[in-house]
Design a protein around this motif. Structure first.
Motif, PDB file in Angstrom:
ATOM      1  N   TYR A 186       0.828  -1.205   0.000  1.00  0.00           N
ATOM      2  CA  TYR A 186       0.000   0.000   0.000  1.00  0.00           C
ATOM      3  C   TYR A 186       0.863   1.257   0.000  1.00  0.00           C
ATOM      4  N   THR A 187       0.275   2.309  -0.545  1.00  0.00           N
ATOM      5  CA  THR A 187       0.897   3.631  -0.527  1.00  0.00           C
ATOM      6  C   THR A 187      -0.157   4.609  -0.032  1.00  0.00           C
ATOM      7  N   VAL A 188       0.050   5.111   1.168  1.00  0.00           N
ATOM      8  CA  VAL A 188      -0.862   6.097   1.727  1.00  0.00           C
ATOM      9  C   VAL A 188      -0.041   7.149   2.445  1.00  0.00           C
ATOM     10  N   ALA A 195     -18.505   6.138  14.080  1.00  0.00           N
ATOM     11  CA  ALA A 195     -18.828   7.499  13.661  1.00  0.00           C
ATOM     12  C   ALA A 195     -17.860   7.934  12.565  1.00  0.00           C
ATOM     13  N   SER A 196     -18.300   8.878  11.755  1.00  0.00           N
ATOM     14  CA  SER A 196     -17.450   9.382  10.689  1.00  0.00           C
ATOM     15  C   SER A 196     -16.122   9.865  11.263  1.00  0.00           C
ATOM     16  N   GLY A 197     -15.024   9.520  10.619  1.00  0.00           N
ATOM     17  CA  GLY A 197     -13.704   9.932  11.077  1.00  0.00           C
ATOM     18  C   GLY A 197     -13.018   8.896  11.934  1.00  0.00           C
ATOM     19  N   THR A 198     -13.718   7.842  12.262  1.00  0.00           N
ATOM     20  CA  THR A 198     -13.096   6.772  13.044  1.00  0.00           C
ATOM     21  C   THR A 198     -13.160   5.474  12.249  1.00  0.00           C
ATOM     22  N   THR A 199     -12.332   4.530  12.595  1.00  0.00           N
ATOM     23  CA  THR A 199     -12.294   3.255  11.883  1.00  0.00           C
ATOM     24  C   THR A 199     -13.377   2.336  12.396  1.00  0.00           C
ATOM     25  N   GLY A 200     -14.039   1.662  11.486  1.00  0.00           N
ATOM     26  CA  GLY A 200     -15.054   0.713  11.901  1.00  0.00           C
ATOM     27  C   GLY A 200     -15.114  -0.468  10.964  1.00  0.00           C
ATOM     28  N   VAL A 255      -7.326  -0.173   2.790  1.00  0.00           N
ATOM     29  CA  VAL A 255      -6.690   0.725   3.737  1.00  0.00           C
ATOM     30  C   VAL A 255      -7.584   1.921   3.988  1.00  0.00           C
ATOM     31  N   GLN A 256      -7.425   2.466   5.153  1.00  0.00           N
ATOM     32  CA  GLN A 256      -8.075   3.721   5.505  1.00  0.00           C
ATOM     33  C   GLN A 256      -6.946   4.696   5.788  1.00  0.00           C
ATOM     34  N   ALA A 257      -6.960   5.813   5.056  1.00  0.00           N
ATOM     35  CA  ALA A 257      -5.852   6.752   5.122  1.00  0.00           C
ATOM     36  C   ALA A 257      -6.202   7.960   5.963  1.00  0.00           C
ATOM     37  N   ASN A 258      -5.197   8.467   6.633  1.00  0.00           N
ATOM     38  CA  ASN A 258      -5.390   9.710   7.382  1.00  0.00           C
ATOM     39  C   ASN A 258      -5.628  10.887   6.459  1.00  0.00           C
ATOM     40  N   SER A 259      -5.226  10.731   5.170  1.00  0.00           N
ATOM     41  CA  SER A 259      -5.357  11.826   4.222  1.00  0.00           C
ATOM     42  C   SER A 259      -6.802  12.075   3.823  1.00  0.00           C
ATOM     43  N   ASN A 260      -7.658  11.114   4.116  1.00  0.00           N
ATOM     44  CA  ASN A 260      -9.066  11.283   3.778  1.00  0.00           C
ATOM     45  C   ASN A 260      -9.727  12.137   4.840  1.00  0.00           C
ATOM     46  N   GLN A 261      -9.832  13.412   4.580  1.00  0.00           N
ATOM     47  CA  GLN A 261     -10.369  14.336   5.563  1.00  0.00           C
ATOM     48  C   GLN A 261     -11.869  14.232   5.695  1.00  0.00           C
ATOM     49  N   ALA A 262     -12.506  13.712   4.641  1.00  0.00           N
ATOM     50  CA  ALA A 262     -13.959  13.760   4.617  1.00  0.00           C
ATOM     51  C   ALA A 262     -14.593  12.695   5.490  1.00  0.00           C
ATOM     52  N   GLY A 263     -14.015  11.547   5.558  1.00  0.00           N
ATOM     53  CA  GLY A 263     -14.693  10.483   6.298  1.00  0.00           C
ATOM     54  C   GLY A 263     -13.828   9.277   6.465  1.00  0.00           C
ATOM     55  N   THR A 264     -14.450   8.132   6.485  1.00  0.00           N
ATOM     56  CA  THR A 264     -13.738   6.909   6.810  1.00  0.00           C
ATOM     57  C   THR A 264     -13.721   5.928   5.647  1.00  0.00           C
ATOM     58  N   ALA A 265     -13.704   6.412   4.420  1.00  0.00           N
ATOM     59  CA  ALA A 265     -13.786   5.540   3.255  1.00  0.00           C
ATOM     60  C   ALA A 265     -12.617   4.581   3.201  1.00  0.00           C
ATOM     61  N   LEU A 266     -12.887   3.342   2.836  1.00  0.00           N
ATOM     62  CA  LEU A 266     -11.851   2.348   2.632  1.00  0.00           C
ATOM     63  C   LEU A 266     -11.463   2.316   1.164  1.00  0.00           C
ATOM     64  N   ILE A 267     -10.160   2.192   0.904  1.00  0.00           N
ATOM     65  CA  ILE A 267      -9.634   2.055  -0.454  1.00  0.00           C
ATOM     66  C   ILE A 267      -9.245   0.599  -0.630  1.00  0.00           C
ATOM     67  N   PHE A 268      -9.921  -0.091  -1.539  1.00  0.00           N
ATOM     68  CA  PHE A 268      -9.721  -1.522  -1.739  1.00  0.00           C
ATOM     69  C   PHE A 268      -8.743  -1.818  -2.853  1.00  0.00           C
ATOM     70  N   GLY A 269      -8.023  -2.950  -2.708  1.00  0.00           N
ATOM     71  CA  GLY A 269      -7.274  -3.523  -3.798  1.00  0.00           C
ATOM     72  C   GLY A 269      -8.204  -4.374  -4.656  1.00  0.00           C
ATOM     73  N   LYS A 270      -7.628  -4.966  -5.725  1.00  0.00           N
ATOM     74  CA  LYS A 270      -8.442  -5.763  -6.642  1.00  0.00           C
ATOM     75  C   LYS A 270      -8.725  -7.156  -6.108  1.00  0.00           C
ATOM     76  N   GLY A 271      -7.951  -7.575  -5.127  1.00  0.00           N
ATOM     77  CA  GLY A 271      -8.199  -8.874  -4.522  1.00  0.00           C
ATOM     78  C   GLY A 271      -7.323  -9.989  -5.064  1.00  0.00           C
ATOM     79  N   THR A 272      -7.211 -11.049  -4.289  1.00  0.00           N
ATOM     80  CA  THR A 272      -6.566 -12.292  -4.708  1.00  0.00           C
ATOM     81  C   THR A 272      -7.604 -13.394  -4.627  1.00  0.00           C
ATOM     82  N   THR A 273      -7.811 -14.086  -5.758  1.00  0.00           N
ATOM     83  CA  THR A 273      -8.774 -15.187  -5.789  1.00  0.00           C
ATOM     84  C   THR A 273      -8.057 -16.489  -5.473  1.00  0.00           C
ATOM     85  N   LEU A 274      -8.427 -17.080  -4.357  1.00  0.00           N
ATOM     86  CA  LEU A 274      -7.802 -18.309  -3.875  1.00  0.00           C
ATOM     87  C   LEU A 274      -8.691 -19.503  -4.190  1.00  0.00           C
TER      88      LEU A 274
END
Lengths: 113, 116
Positions: free
Chosen positions: A25-27, B98-103, A90-109
Motif C-alpha cells: 500500500y501507498t498512503v 462514527a465518521s472519522g473513526t475506523t469501523g 486501507v483507511q488513510a489519514n489523508s481522507n479528511q472527509a470520512g472513513t472511506a476504505l480504499i480496496f485492492g483488486k483482490g486475490t482469488t484463492l
C-alpha cells in the motif's frame, strides 16, 4: 495518491499447502488496514483490522501481519472452504472527509482437495 | 441480528434508462456506504452518509448518479441515464463507527446491474 496493490491475482493450492497473499500500500498516513473475504455473489465479509507495523491477528487458519509498506495474509493448511477472493483495504489519514476504505483488486484463492 | 438488506438483487436495463437500488442497513448503524464493484475490481466508494447527511461523495458521478438517505435509515441509489460502463455490482454497507473513526463494515449481498 493512495493506492493498494494485491498479489498474486489468483492462487491455486492443494488442500494443506500453506501460502501467503500480499498487499502493498501507498498512503500518506495509515489509519488502518483491513482484510475482507468475498465469496461469489456475496458482499465482502470482514476478517481483520491492523493498525500498526508489527501487529498480527489470527483467525482459524488465517494470520494477518503488517509492516510499514505491506501486509501479508498467511493461510496455514488451507481447506476447500477457504476458497474465496481476499480483499485488502486501507483507511488513510489523508481522507479528511470520512472513513472511506480504499480496496485492492483482490486475490482469488482456489483450494482443491 | 438482521444483516444489510438490498434490492433488487439483479437488474437488466438498456442504456439511457434509469434504475434505482434500495438499501436497509443494520439497525442502529449511523454510517451507510454505497460502493461500486466492477467485475475483477475491488469495491470503489461512491457515497458515504452519516445519519442522513453526506460525508463523502467525491467519487459519485453526479451528472447521472444520485443518492439519498431519508430519516437516517434506508437509502436509495439512482442512476439516470445509465451507461454501458455502469454495469457492476452495487454494494451497500453500514457501520456503527462514527465518521472519522475506523469501523468494521457490514456489506449487503449487492445489486448486480447489467446495462445493454
Amino acid at each position: 495518491e493512495d493506492q493498494v496493490t494485491q498479489s498474486p491475482e489468483a492462487l491455486r493450492l492443494q488442500e494443506g499447502e500453506s501460502s501467503s497473499l500480499n498487499c502493498s500500500y501507498t498512503v500518506s498516513g495509515l489509519r488502518g488496514l483491513f482484510w475482507y473475504r468475498q465469496d461469489p455473489g456475496k458482499g465482502p465479509e470482514f476478517l481483520f483490522t491492523l493498525y500498526s507495523a508489527g501487529e498480527e491477528k489470527e483467525k482459524e487458519r488465517l494470520k494477518a501481519t503488517l509492516t510499514k509498506k505491506e501486509s501479508f495474509l498467511h493461510i496455514t493448511a488451507p481447506k476447500p472452504e477457504d476458497s474465496a477472493t481476499y480483499l485488502c483495504a486501507v483507511q488513510a489519514n489523508s481522507n479528511q472527509a470520512g472513513t472511506a476504505l480504499i480496496f485492492g483488486k483482490g486475490t482469488t484463492l482456489s483450494v482443491s482437495s | 441480528e438482521a444483516g444489510v438488506a438490498q434490492s433488487p438483487r439483479y437488474k437488466i436495463i438498456e442504456k439511457r434508462q434509469s434504475v434505482a437500488f434500495w438499501c436497509n442497513p443494520i439497525s442502529g448503524h449511523a454510517t451507510l456506504y454505497w460502493y461500486q464493484q466492477i467485475l475483477g475490481q475491488g469495491p470503489k466508494l461512491l457515497i458515504q452518509f452519516q445519519n442522513n447527511g453526506v460525508v463523502d461523495d467525491s467519487q459519485l458521478p453526479k451528472d447521472r448518479f444520485s443518492a439519498e438517505r431519508l430519516k437516517g435509515v434506508d437509502s436509495t441509489l439512482k442512476i439516470q441515464p445509465a451507461k454501458l460502463e455502469d454495469s457492476a455490482v452495487y454494494l451497500c454497507a453500514s457501520s456503527s463507527g462514527a465518521s472519522g473513526t475506523t469501523g468494521e463494515l457490514f456489506f449487503g449481498e449487492g445489486s448486480r446491474l447489467t446495462v445493454l
